[in-house]
Every structure is written in C-alpha cells, then in structure tokens.
Design a protein around this motif. Structure first.
Motif, PDB file in Angstrom:
ATOM      1  N   SER B  21      31.757 -26.407  -9.859  1.00 17.12           N
ATOM      2  CA  SER B  21      30.450 -27.047  -9.725  1.00 17.12           C
ATOM      3  C   SER B  21      29.851 -27.459 -11.067  1.00 17.12           C
ATOM      4  O   SER B  21      28.734 -27.950 -11.117  1.00 17.12           O
ATOM      5  N   GLY B  22      30.573 -27.273 -12.124  1.00 16.99           N
ATOM      6  CA  GLY B  22      30.041 -27.587 -13.455  1.00 16.99           C
ATOM      7  C   GLY B  22      30.051 -29.093 -13.724  1.00 16.99           C
ATOM      8  O   GLY B  22      30.621 -29.888 -12.968  1.00 16.99           O
ATOM      9  N   PHE B  23      29.416 -29.441 -14.798  1.00 17.05           N
ATOM     10  CA  PHE B  23      29.280 -30.842 -15.213  1.00 17.05           C
ATOM     11  C   PHE B  23      30.662 -31.471 -15.452  1.00 17.05           C
ATOM     12  O   PHE B  23      30.982 -32.541 -14.933  1.00 17.05           O
ATOM     13  N   VAL B  24      31.491 -30.764 -16.223  1.00 15.99           N
ATOM     14  CA  VAL B  24      32.812 -31.296 -16.581  1.00 15.99           C
ATOM     15  C   VAL B  24      33.757 -31.238 -15.378  1.00 15.99           C
ATOM     16  O   VAL B  24      34.482 -32.205 -15.089  1.00 15.99           O
ATOM     17  N   SER B  25      33.745 -30.116 -14.656  1.00 21.23           N
ATOM     18  CA  SER B  25      34.719 -29.961 -13.562  1.00 21.23           C
ATOM     19  C   SER B  25      34.487 -30.989 -12.456  1.00 21.23           C
ATOM     20  O   SER B  25      35.442 -31.551 -11.912  1.00 21.23           O
ATOM     21  N   THR B  26      33.221 -31.270 -12.134  1.00 18.91           N
ATOM     22  CA  THR B  26      32.984 -32.252 -11.063  1.00 18.91           C
ATOM     23  C   THR B  26      33.375 -33.652 -11.521  1.00 18.91           C
ATOM     24  O   THR B  26      33.957 -34.428 -10.758  1.00 18.91           O
ATOM     25  N   ALA B  27      33.069 -33.976 -12.779  1.00 20.67           N
ATOM     26  CA  ALA B  27      33.447 -35.309 -13.290  1.00 20.67           C
ATOM     27  C   ALA B  27      34.967 -35.444 -13.336  1.00 20.67           C
ATOM     28  O   ALA B  27      35.527 -36.486 -12.951  1.00 20.67           O
ATOM     29  N   LEU B  28      35.634 -34.388 -13.749  1.00 24.88           N
ATOM     30  CA  LEU B  28      37.098 -34.449 -13.807  1.00 24.88           C
ATOM     31  C   LEU B  28      37.678 -34.628 -12.404  1.00 24.88           C
ATOM     32  O   LEU B  28      38.587 -35.454 -12.203  1.00 24.88           O
ATOM     33  N   GLY B  29      37.159 -33.862 -11.448  1.00 26.36           N
ATOM     34  CA  GLY B  29      37.640 -33.996 -10.069  1.00 26.36           C
ATOM     35  C   GLY B  29      37.483 -35.420  -9.565  1.00 26.36           C
ATOM     36  O   GLY B  29      38.386 -35.986  -8.939  1.00 26.36           O
ATOM     37  N   ARG B  30      36.357 -36.010  -9.882  1.00 25.16           N
ATOM     38  CA  ARG B  30      36.085 -37.398  -9.463  1.00 25.16           C
ATOM     39  C   ARG B  30      37.128 -38.355 -10.045  1.00 25.16           C
ATOM     40  O   ARG B  30      37.664 -39.222  -9.354  1.00 25.16           O
ATOM     41  N   HIS B  31      37.436 -38.163 -11.323  1.00 30.17           N
ATOM     42  CA  HIS B  31      38.397 -39.062 -11.982  1.00 30.17           C
ATOM     43  C   HIS B  31      39.815 -38.835 -11.467  1.00 30.17           C
ATOM     44  O   HIS B  31      40.586 -39.786 -11.334  1.00 30.17           O
ATOM     45  N   LEU B  32      40.155 -37.585 -11.212  1.00 27.83           N
ATOM     46  CA  LEU B  32      41.505 -37.297 -10.694  1.00 27.83           C
ATOM     47  C   LEU B  32      41.666 -37.928  -9.313  1.00 27.83           C
ATOM     48  O   LEU B  32      42.713 -38.512  -8.988  1.00 27.83           O
ATOM     49  N   MET B  70      40.779 -25.088 -17.507  1.00 24.63           N
ATOM     50  CA  MET B  70      39.790 -24.009 -17.441  1.00 24.63           C
ATOM     51  C   MET B  70      38.443 -24.502 -17.963  1.00 24.63           C
ATOM     52  O   MET B  70      38.250 -24.677 -19.161  1.00 24.63           O
ATOM     53  N   THR B  71      37.545 -24.751 -17.019  1.00 24.81           N
ATOM     54  CA  THR B  71      36.190 -25.170 -17.405  1.00 24.81           C
ATOM     55  C   THR B  71      35.216 -24.012 -17.239  1.00 24.81           C
ATOM     56  O   THR B  71      34.082 -24.104 -17.685  1.00 24.81           O
ATOM     57  N   SER B  72      35.667 -22.951 -16.567  1.00 23.42           N
ATOM     58  CA  SER B  72      34.762 -21.858 -16.199  1.00 23.42           C
ATOM     59  C   SER B  72      34.199 -21.147 -17.420  1.00 23.42           C
ATOM     60  O   SER B  72      34.902 -20.944 -18.416  1.00 23.42           O
ATOM     61  N   GLY B  73      32.946 -20.747 -17.291  1.00 18.21           N
ATOM     62  CA  GLY B  73      32.320 -19.985 -18.359  1.00 18.21           C
ATOM     63  C   GLY B  73      30.858 -19.807 -18.073  1.00 18.21           C
ATOM     64  O   GLY B  73      30.258 -20.617 -17.361  1.00 18.21           O
ATOM     65  N   GLY B 167      25.021 -37.506 -19.430  1.00 13.52           N
ATOM     66  CA  GLY B 167      25.397 -38.277 -18.244  1.00 13.52           C
ATOM     67  C   GLY B 167      24.745 -37.698 -17.012  1.00 13.52           C
ATOM     68  O   GLY B 167      24.199 -36.585 -17.044  1.00 13.52           O
ATOM     69  N   ALA B 168      24.821 -38.437 -15.938  1.00 15.15           N
ATOM     70  CA  ALA B 168      24.208 -37.978 -14.692  1.00 15.15           C
ATOM     71  C   ALA B 168      24.953 -36.751 -14.177  1.00 15.15           C
ATOM     72  O   ALA B 168      26.177 -36.675 -14.299  1.00 15.15           O
ATOM     73  N   GLY B 169      24.197 -35.823 -13.604  1.00 18.54           N
ATOM     74  CA  GLY B 169      24.833 -34.646 -13.015  1.00 18.54           C
ATOM     75  C   GLY B 169      24.910 -33.466 -13.948  1.00 18.54           C
ATOM     76  O   GLY B 169      25.528 -32.447 -13.620  1.00 18.54           O
ATOM     77  N   ASP B 170      24.283 -33.567 -15.114  1.00 16.75           N
ATOM     78  CA  ASP B 170      24.320 -32.443 -16.055  1.00 16.75           C
ATOM     79  C   ASP B 170      23.537 -31.273 -15.479  1.00 16.75           C
ATOM     80  O   ASP B 170      22.397 -31.433 -15.050  1.00 16.75           O
ATOM     81  N   TYR B 204      29.831 -39.374 -23.611  1.00 17.82           N
ATOM     82  CA  TYR B 204      29.502 -39.649 -22.217  1.00 17.82           C
ATOM     83  C   TYR B 204      30.432 -38.849 -21.303  1.00 17.82           C
ATOM     84  O   TYR B 204      31.637 -38.779 -21.561  1.00 17.82           O
ATOM     85  N   ILE B 205      29.881 -38.277 -20.258  1.00 15.68           N
ATOM     86  CA  ILE B 205      30.671 -37.416 -19.366  1.00 15.68           C
ATOM     87  C   ILE B 205      31.891 -38.147 -18.789  1.00 15.68           C
ATOM     88  O   ILE B 205      32.969 -37.556 -18.647  1.00 15.68           O
ATOM     89  N   GLU B 206      31.724 -39.437 -18.506  1.00 13.80           N
ATOM     90  CA  GLU B 206      32.864 -40.165 -17.935  1.00 13.80           C
ATOM     91  C   GLU B 206      33.985 -40.292 -18.972  1.00 13.80           C
ATOM     92  O   GLU B 206      35.170 -40.290 -18.632  1.00 13.80           O
ATOM     93  N   ASP B 207      33.607 -40.397 -20.248  1.00 15.49           N
ATOM     94  CA  ASP B 207      34.627 -40.448 -21.319  1.00 15.49           C
ATOM     95  C   ASP B 207      35.339 -39.107 -21.449  1.00 15.49           C
ATOM     96  O   ASP B 207      36.546 -39.046 -21.680  1.00 15.49           O
ATOM     97  N   VAL B 208      34.568 -38.033 -21.306  1.00 15.01           N
ATOM     98  CA  VAL B 208      35.173 -36.696 -21.367  1.00 15.01           C
ATOM     99  C   VAL B 208      36.219 -36.575 -20.262  1.00 15.01           C
ATOM    100  O   VAL B 208      37.355 -36.127 -20.492  1.00 15.01           O
ATOM    101  N   ALA B 209      35.857 -36.993 -19.064  1.00 15.84           N
ATOM    102  CA  ALA B 209      36.785 -36.892 -17.932  1.00 15.84           C
ATOM    103  C   ALA B 209      38.002 -37.790 -18.137  1.00 15.84           C
ATOM    104  O   ALA B 209      39.140 -37.390 -17.879  1.00 15.84           O
ATOM    105  N   ARG B 210      37.757 -39.010 -18.641  1.00 12.20           N
ATOM    106  CA  ARG B 210      38.886 -39.939 -18.870  1.00 12.20           C
ATOM    107  C   ARG B 210      39.841 -39.370 -19.909  1.00 12.20           C
ATOM    108  O   ARG B 210      41.058 -39.463 -19.773  1.00 12.20           O
ATOM    109  N   LEU B 211      39.270 -38.774 -20.955  1.00 14.47           N
ATOM    110  CA  LEU B 211      40.110 -38.213 -22.020  1.00 14.47           C
ATOM    111  C   LEU B 211      40.893 -37.002 -21.509  1.00 14.47           C
ATOM    112  O   LEU B 211      42.071 -36.819 -21.855  1.00 14.47           O
ATOM    113  N   LEU B 212      40.244 -36.227 -20.657  1.00 12.38           N
ATOM    114  CA  LEU B 212      40.950 -35.073 -20.064  1.00 12.38           C
ATOM    115  C   LEU B 212      42.132 -35.550 -19.219  1.00 12.38           C
ATOM    116  O   LEU B 212      43.220 -34.959 -19.260  1.00 12.38           O
TER     117      LEU B 212
END
Lengths: 425, 296
Positions: B21-32, B70-73, B167-170, B204-212
């Motif tokens: 449910s985190g900022f990064v994990s949800t964005a990554l899931g969306r991109h995947l 691992m995004t958990s923390g 980004g949105a969803g933070d 930007y969160i979308e860039d973080v997800a794209r880079l991941l």
C-alpha cells in the motif's frame, strides 16, 4: 675520437625516444630489447610508436643507432640506461615485473665498470634495493627522472628543462661518460638522493594534476554561471605563482596513464606509511566526474530527445599527437554509449585491439559524419580545425556539435548552423 | 556502479513486491501491470515481516526465478525511536533469511538518499554513507544485511536509493512538493522556512517506478540513485505549484529553520546504466500530479 657506445635497454616509447635523442646528440647508441621482431623492425626504421618529429629525427641519426636482442653485447657499453615503460593495470597500479625481468636479463651481461641509469617510471624506494640486489655487480646505479609528454616527447627529450638524477651518493659526482651525456643536453642537472629523485617525478605530476583538477572544477562553475574560463585562464598565466605554462585548459579529467599511476602510487605510499592523502581520492573522483561531461551532455541534448541516434565521433586517442588510447576519455564515452551507433575517425588510431560495441571506424573525418545526429570531437587534433564545417553540416542529419576542448572555431560552428557546446563556457 | 546481468531487457518470471500500500509499491505495481509483467504484492496484513514466522510465510510465497522488490519499512512518521529501528532491521533479517532458502533471481531493495552524508556538493552512488539519525542508520544497516544475505544466496542485489519523491498518491507529508500541494489546496498558501533557498532534487513517482522496472528487466546489481538531476529551490517548487493552481495561492515565509543546505545528485551512473531513460521535467511532473490529485 673515441665514441663509446651507450645502451638503451627496453625499447618502448621511453627507451626509443631517449635512444634517438642520444644519437642526435652525437653518441653511438645500441638499443636492446628482448623482442627480436621489434629490433628487426627498428633496424628497418619501422617505428612502433607514433610521435611527432620522431621518424625524421630517427632517420637523420640512423647511422648512430643499432638495435639488437643479443644482450651479450651489453658488455661493450659503459653507460647503460634501462628505459622500459612500466605498464599499469586497470586500477593504475604499476606492474614492475617486466622491468625487473629485464634488469635480471641485462645484469648478467653488464661490464663490471658499467654505469647503470634507470629511466623507467619506478615508485619511490625501488632503485636502492635493486642497486644492492640485481645490480650489485655494477659500479654505480642512478635513477633519472623522465618527464616526456606524449605528443611532444621529441621536443622534451631533445631540450629538457632540467635533469633530475637520483644518486647512491649525491656528493660523489658522475662517471665521465654519464657526465658527458648529461652535459650534451645543456640543461641544469639536479643530483639528489635516489628516493628524492623517485619522489620528485611524482611531485611534478601531482602538481600538474592539481592544476588540471582545479581548472576543471572552476570551468564547470563557469558553465553554470555564465562565466568563460577562456577569459580567466590568461589572467592566471600572468600570475607568477601560477605561471605561463600551467595546465589551465579545461579537459575531460586525467588520462594517459602516467598521472593516474602516480596518484595510485602516492595512495599506496600514504597507506603504507600512515600519511594523510585524502586529496588524492578527491582528484580521482573529480577526474572520473569530469570524464563523463560529454556523456551527461549527450544524454541531455541528444539521447533523451531522439530514439534514432547516430553519432559521428572524431578522435579516439587520449590526446592529440599520439596513438595512445590508455584511459582515453573518448573510448570511455564510446563504451558507455555501447547501445548507440558511432562512426569514428582518428588520424592515428586506425584499429582497436579491444573492440567497442557499435563503434565503426571511417576512413575520413567527413565519412564519419554521414547522416549523424550529432558530432562529438573527443580528441583535439589540430587537423580537425581545417575541415569545412559547412560540408560537415550538410552531411549530418542533426545539428549538435560537442567539442569539449574547443578545437573548432566556435563562431564558424554557429555560422555553419550548429548548436555548439564546449567545456568552460 | 550498476551491473546489468542481462544485456537486453527481459521480464523476470514474476515480481514479488513486499509492501502493498506504499507510495512506491503501488506505483510499481501499476507500471508492472501496464507492461504486462506478472507480479504479486505482499501486504503487511498477509505477512508481518517483523515476525519470525514471516520467514516461512515468505518461503511459501517465493518461487524459483522470482524477482523480489522490498519496499516495506516503517517510515519516520510511524516512529523515529529505537523500537522502530529494531523492527525495521527484523524485517530485513527475515527477508534475507527467506531469500537464503529460496531460488529467487533478483532482489531490489528500496533504500533512501538519507543514507548519504549530505555535506558533499554532489551525491553519487559511491558517496560516503553516514547515518544522521536512526532512520538513515536503519537503511544503511538494511543495505548491509541484505548485501550479506544476497551474497550468501548468490542472488544479485540492487540497492535503489530515491531522493525526495513527489506525485499523486503520496502517503507521507514530508516538506516538499506534496506538502505544498496540500497546503495550497487547504490554506490557499504555501509556507516556506526561511526564503525556501535550499536546493533539492525531486524525483517523480512515475520515474521511480519506470526506473525500477528497468532495473528488474536488466536484472541490475549494485547501487543506483533515483534522482532527476535537476535540483531547484523549495521556493521555486512552491512558486511553480502556486502558478499551476492559480493566482490566489500565496507563497509565504516562516523564520529559517537552520542553515541553508543543498542536496544535488550526480546522475551519471543512471545515464550510463540506462542511457535512454529520460526523467520527467519538474514542470510536467507537477502538472501531472495536480491533474491526478484533481481527477483521482
């Protein structure tokens, strides 16, 4: 008149340059190398290194130059220079084993009254143990600092600023032939203890590195604040504490191998003796960062803007007037851009032992430009200045010209329709 | 240095995202999902990574060839005390233990730029890691724990250090673009400490997800910072946000909170590793954020 034979053992760049300069001063020279093939090439005046003026100087003095792989002839020479260039690994650490092997090979053939001079780039503390070990059978051992510069090595070999000579006993004077040889170059001679001379060479290079690093640091700030380093450097040259010949041209970090080696050597010495040398790491970091200036720029204005990229690539050598590609910023950049097609041209580098992905070599500088998105000038060869820039622009698809060293005329580039980028402004 | 195990992008068999449910994990899931890549998110309600039994639970989830992210923390807003630190370290311990018992192909650990000593003018991947508080100590220690266990498991580890993400969803409210958006919409003003002269890099969160996704596709190992390379002052960010929302938004100043500090990133390593990756400009990212906030 008796003209004794002076020997140069190890015929890489260093040995060959000094052997030729010695012949040019009127001495008879015998060059020794373990490679019979190399000696045969040299006997036929085919030189393995590229250096402006060397072929001409070699040709003019050929009658006094002889080359052989037969080390038994060393006994005829009362002055013997060991001059093999010391190679470095990818971490810039010296590999002294070829030099030590050469010393061992030569030592058994030296005349007991021979004077031995080590010219190779050895670390502090190398010569004295050697003089008591491998070379214990000879009368005197010296270490002489070499300060040749790729691209102007002939000039520096023929007209040295000074000779720095490390001596087992600095007060003892020089043997007659070595003294005559030193005198022939008409420059000041500074005798000192062996360890001082060995460190003096490194001291010279570290002062050069400090100038290069300071210049690059300030040139980048110029790029950010609208200043022009080209306007600042002349003011510094007029300052006596900095000097007219200081290294004040912005560049892509430290390259060529020698300066990097000395940085590495000082780091090792500092670690061994527990002295503070954090500034060395800072210089290395600065060099690596600066080396990537063109990569960051290319990414910002070319690679991130267009999916179909073809790069024209002028210059592969680490600097102009040399064929050396050791630590070349040009090749480092080409390797970093392995995914993109690059068509390269270099006046001296016509092939690469280790290929670079997607790098093709063109026959001419203009051929490299056909259909290119951008042109990068990675080695400041003077001949690039004479190329018709309008013709280059016509051949290219894009209009980006990255010329870090400012080898081309900026106004002419703009007039030809290029977007022009250089270091320091 | 980042080293790619694949010379061409190849999708992992499956991506397991620890944290749902985190900022990064949800964005990554969306991109995947958008990339058609199979993935599975593991929420803390399903596996509590602070508990020892999580090792067996993860062991049952992990499959051969999985890439683990691992995004958990427990972030600073959940606690800055020693107890939070120890829970965070336990999470890494348990993930590492599960990794050792599995045949995963890749581990990506989402660290933070907080690990770096901020005194350098340019932060890069080999900058000195220096804890300034328990949160940064936590990330440094987790990097070490996971380096140790991934080496033991012979699983390539990518340490991914984003700078300030917006980004949105933070889900957080740290000082920067997201808080400025909230201030502007709630109070019609953005309040800055001092004159907002500190410079920061906002990614930007979308860039973080794209880079991941790129790191996963190339099975990259080593450390990479996720930064835009474009650092601006807080005042500049606030002014841009005010400009986007409308003329009624005022930018106001509070007394300075301390000395003016700057935090900029050298993005050469990212450029070298992913030369065709082009980060979103701050203007574009802020506009997209506003659009998404208004039309979730």
């Amino acid at each position: 008149m008796y003209n004794p034979m002076i020997a140069f053992v190890g015929l890489s760049h260093l040995g060959l340059l000094y052997a030729t300069a010695t012949a040019a001063k009127g001495f008879k020279v015998a060059g020794f190398d373990s490679s019979e093939a190399l000696c045969e090439e040299l006997c036929n005046a085919r030189l393995p290194v590229s250096e402006p003026g060397l072929p001409e100087l070699f040709e003019r003095n050929r009658e006094r130059l002889d080359f052989t792989a037969d080390f038994s002839q060393l006994k005829e020479c009362s002055l013997v220079f060991f001059a093999l260039d010391v190679p470095t690994d990818s971490e810039s650490r010296s590999d002294l084993s070829p030099l030590v092997a050469l010393l061992e090979q030569g030592a058994g053939h030296l005349a007991p009254n021979a004077t031995v001079v080590i010219l190779s780039q050895v670390p502090p503390g190398f010569t004295r143990p050697i003089s008591k070990g491998v070379l214990s059978g000879v009368r005197t051992v010296f270490y002489q600092v070499e300060t040749l510069v790729f691209g102007s090595a002939v000039e520096r070999a023929m007209n040295p600023e000074r000779y720095i000579v490390g001596c087992q006993d600095p007060a003892a004077g020089f043997p007659a032939l070595y003294g005559k040889w030193l005198e022939a170059f008409g420059c000041p001679v500074l005798p000192m203890r062996l360890e001082s001379a060995e460190l003096a060479k490194i001291a010279i290079n570290l002062f050069l590195v400090s100038s290069v690093s300071t210049t690059n640091t300030l040139a980048e700030i110029c790029e950010q604040i609208g200043a022009d380093w080209g306007e600042i450097a002349p003011a510094l040259r007029l300052d006596r504490r900095i000097g007219a010949h200081a290294y004040l041209s912005p560049g892509l970090g430290i390259a060529g191998g020698n300066l990097e080696r000395d940085l590495c050597t000082v780091q090792q010495l500092a670690a061994q003796h527990g002295t503070e040398a954090g500034i060395i790491s800072a210089w290395q970091l600065n060099s690596r960062y600066r080396r990537d200036w063109a990569l960051r720029l290319l990414h910002r204005i070319v690679l991130s803007q267009s999916p179909d990229v073809r790069l024209a690539w002028w210059g592969l050598a680490y600097k102009q007037d040399t064929h050396s590609i050791k630590n070349s910023p040009s090749l480092a950049l080409a390797e970093a851009l392995g995914a993109y097609l690059k068509v390269g041209y270099d006046p001296q580098v016509k092939s690469l032992k280790k290929g670079v992905r997607n790098l093709e070599l063109a026959a001419t500088a203009l051929d490299a430009c056909c259909d290119a998105t951008a042109l990068v000038v990675m080695t400041p060869w003077r001949e690039f200045r004479d190329i018709d820039l309008r013709r280059v622009r016509d051949l290219m698809r894009g209009n980006i010209l990255i010329d870090p060293y400012g080898v081309l005329d900026a106004e002419a580039c703009l007039a030809a329709g290029f977007r022009y980028f250089k270091l320091g402004s | 240095m980042l080293y790619h195990h694949h010379t061409k992008p190849i999708s992992p068999k499956r991506v397991v995202i620890l944290g749902a449910s985190g900022f990064v994990s949800t964005a990554l899931g969306r991109h995947l999902k958008a990339a058609g890549m199979e993935y599975r998110s593991v929420a803390s309600s399903e596996v509590d990574l602070t508990q020892p039994e999580s090792v067996a639970q993860l062991g049952a989830i992990f499959c051969e060839g999985d890439a683990i992210v691992m995004t958990s923390g427990l972030t600073p807003d959940k606690g800055r005390d020693v107890g939070t630190l120890m829970k965070n370290l336990s999470m890494a311990q348990h993930v590492g233990a599960a990794l050792e018992q599995s045949l995963c192909s890749h581990l990506v650990y989402i660290s933070s730029d907080a690990v770096y000593d901020g005194r350098e003018s340019l932060i890069r991947e080999n900058s000195i890691r220096q804890p300034s508080d328990l949160y940064s100590l936590m990330h440094i220690a987790r990097e070490q724990i996971l380096s140790f266990t991934s080496a033991k498991a012979k699983t390539p580890l990518c340490i991914f250090c984003p700078c300030a993400i917006y980004g949105a969803g933070d889900t957080h409210n740290s000082y920067g673009p997201n808080r400025f958006f909230r201030m502007a919409s709630k109070d019609s003003k953005i309040t800055l400490f001092g004159e907002g002269r500190e410079t920061r890099d906002h990614v930007y969160i979308e860039d973080v997800a794209r880079l991941l996704v790129q790191c996963l596709m190339y099975r990259s190992a080593g450390t990479i910072n996720a930064a835009s390379g474009e650092a601006v002052t807080f005042h500049d960010v606030a002014t841009r946000i005010a400009g986007l929302i409308g003329p009624s938004i005022a930018v106001e100043f509070l007394p300075p909170g301390g000395a003016v500090t700057h935090r900029q990133f050298d993005v050469t390593e990212r450029v070298r590793a992913f030369p065709d990756f082009n980060p979103t400009s701050l203007d574009e990212g802020l506009l997209e954020t506003l659009t998404k906030v208004r039309n979730p």
